[in-house]
Design a protein around this motif. Structure first.
Motif, mmCIF file in Angstrom:
data_model
loop_
_atom_site.group_PDB
_atom_site.id
_atom_site.type_symbol
_atom_site.label_atom_id
_atom_site.label_comp_id
_atom_site.label_asym_id
_atom_site.label_seq_id
_atom_site.Cartn_x
_atom_site.Cartn_y
_atom_site.Cartn_z
ATOM 1 N N VAL A 1 0.854 -1.186 0.000
ATOM 2 C CA VAL A 1 0.000 0.000 0.000
ATOM 3 C C VAL A 1 0.895 1.242 0.000
ATOM 4 C CG1 VAL A 1 -1.714 1.289 1.314
ATOM 5 C CG2 VAL A 1 -1.850 -1.190 1.208
ATOM 6 N N VAL A 2 0.692 2.132 -0.980
ATOM 7 C CA VAL A 2 1.515 3.341 -1.049
ATOM 8 C C VAL A 2 0.734 4.593 -0.654
ATOM 9 C CG1 VAL A 2 3.320 2.586 -2.625
ATOM 10 C CG2 VAL A 2 1.154 3.392 -3.555
ATOM 11 N N LEU A 3 -0.587 4.512 -0.660
ATOM 12 C CA LEU A 3 -1.391 5.645 -0.206
ATOM 13 C C LEU A 3 -2.759 5.124 0.195
ATOM 14 C CD1 LEU A 3 -1.413 8.853 -0.054
ATOM 15 C CD2 LEU A 3 -2.738 8.752 -2.140
ATOM 16 N N ALA A 4 -3.224 5.581 1.368
ATOM 17 C CA ALA A 4 -4.566 5.220 1.817
ATOM 18 C C ALA A 4 -5.261 6.513 2.185
ATOM 19 C CB ALA A 4 -4.501 4.273 3.008
ATOM 20 N N ALA A 5 -6.435 6.747 1.631
ATOM 21 C CA ALA A 5 -7.116 8.009 1.905
ATOM 22 C C ALA A 5 -8.538 7.757 2.369
ATOM 23 C CB ALA A 5 -7.119 8.877 0.654
ATOM 24 N N PHE B 1 -0.002 11.655 -6.626
ATOM 25 C CA PHE B 1 0.946 11.422 -5.540
ATOM 26 C C PHE B 1 2.189 10.741 -6.102
ATOM 27 C CE2 PHE B 1 0.464 6.826 -5.073
ATOM 28 C CZ PHE B 1 -0.743 6.612 -5.723
ATOM 29 N N PHE C 1 5.537 7.933 -5.147
ATOM 30 C CA PHE C 1 6.161 6.983 -4.218
ATOM 31 C C PHE C 1 7.527 6.577 -4.733
ATOM 32 C CE2 PHE C 1 3.604 4.291 -7.057
ATOM 33 C CZ PHE C 1 4.497 3.295 -7.408
#
Lengths: 103, 149
Positions: free
Chosen positions: A55-59, A73, A75
């Motif tokens: 997981v590189v981004l959780a919003a 975004f 990473f």
């Protein structure tokens, strides 16, 4: 099932920049239609981006994110052949996952 | 015949300990529902756990004048070490909290998206680093509201 999202990703100097355009009405539940009836709320609540299985981004989103949401975004990492996937879940429980392969 | 009372008690104790163990896993991230439903900035700070202090280490770009409040681009970059969360707040919206982003290790603490802004007001970018909240804000003038129309 909603329309597919558009995802673009480019890797420069070991950093991958991801741009995603999701297709979603993002109704707040406060708007009224032409007949004066409130339009029920329908908006994306969760977004999760993955690089392969990491997981590189959780919003977490509220209804104040614009219609057809745009997200950008970056990473670290990312090589040709790697997978980048984005998944959203909305307030009605509907969800959609789209995946691209890095060039 | 002897009932093995001592070993039976030991088993009971172990069983109770095993049943309690999963509680530790509950400390993981949960959606801050209270913060999303809050109507004032103070309620949001309470829901997120902590009033932020102003910081110049956050770069927050948004248009000074937005022609259409339904689509206001925002660009937030945090240079604070240990940043793991960024939140976007629109002060005069019915529910000011627009979005919360979580950054795992290895992801740049920068994000760009578009939000709805109901009327001319301040936009706040909140950043959590090492358990503390920092913020910066920008005024955005809206000539056309972001809620229907």
């Amino acid at each position: 099932m909603a329309n597919p999202m558009r995802i673009r990703a480019t890797t420069t100097n070991g950093v991958t920049e991801v741009k995603a355009l999701m297709s979603h009405p993002m109704e707040t539940g406060l708007r009224k239609d032409s007949a004066g009836v409130a339009v029920p709320a329908h908006y994306i609540q969760q977004v999760q981006a993955k690089h392969n299985d990491k997981v590189v981004l959780a919003a977490e989103w509220g209804p104040a994110v614009s219609q057809n949401p745009f997200l950008q975004f970056r990473f670290n990492g990312g090589a040709a052949g790697d997978k980048v996937s984005i998944q959203w879940t909305d307030s009605t429980g509907d969800s959609r996952t789209d995946e691209i392969v890095l060039a | 015949m002897h009932f093995p009372r001592r070993s039976f008690l030991t088993l009971l104790t172990l069983g109770a300990a095993a049943a309690l163990w999963p509680l530790r896993a509950l400390a993981a991230w949960v959606r801050p529902d209270a913060a999303f439903a809050a109507k004032t900035l103070d309620e949001i700070y309470a829901g997120l756990g902590g009033t932020p202090e102003p910081s110049s280490e956050i770069t927050f770009l948004s248009p000074e004048i937005a022609e259409n409040g339904a689509v206001v681009p925002v660009n937030i970059t945090s240079k604070i070490a240990g940043t793991d969360q960024i939140a976007i707040l629109v002060e005069m919206n019915p529910n000011p909290l627009a979005a919360v982003f979580n950054f795992p290790e290895g992801t740049d603490t920068a994000v760009q998206t578009r939000v709805k802004v109901a009327q001319t007001c301040k936009l706040h970018a909140l950043v959590r680093a090492n358990g503390k909240w920092y913020s910066t804000s920008r005024e955005t003038k809206v000539t056309l509201g972001g809620c229907g129309g």
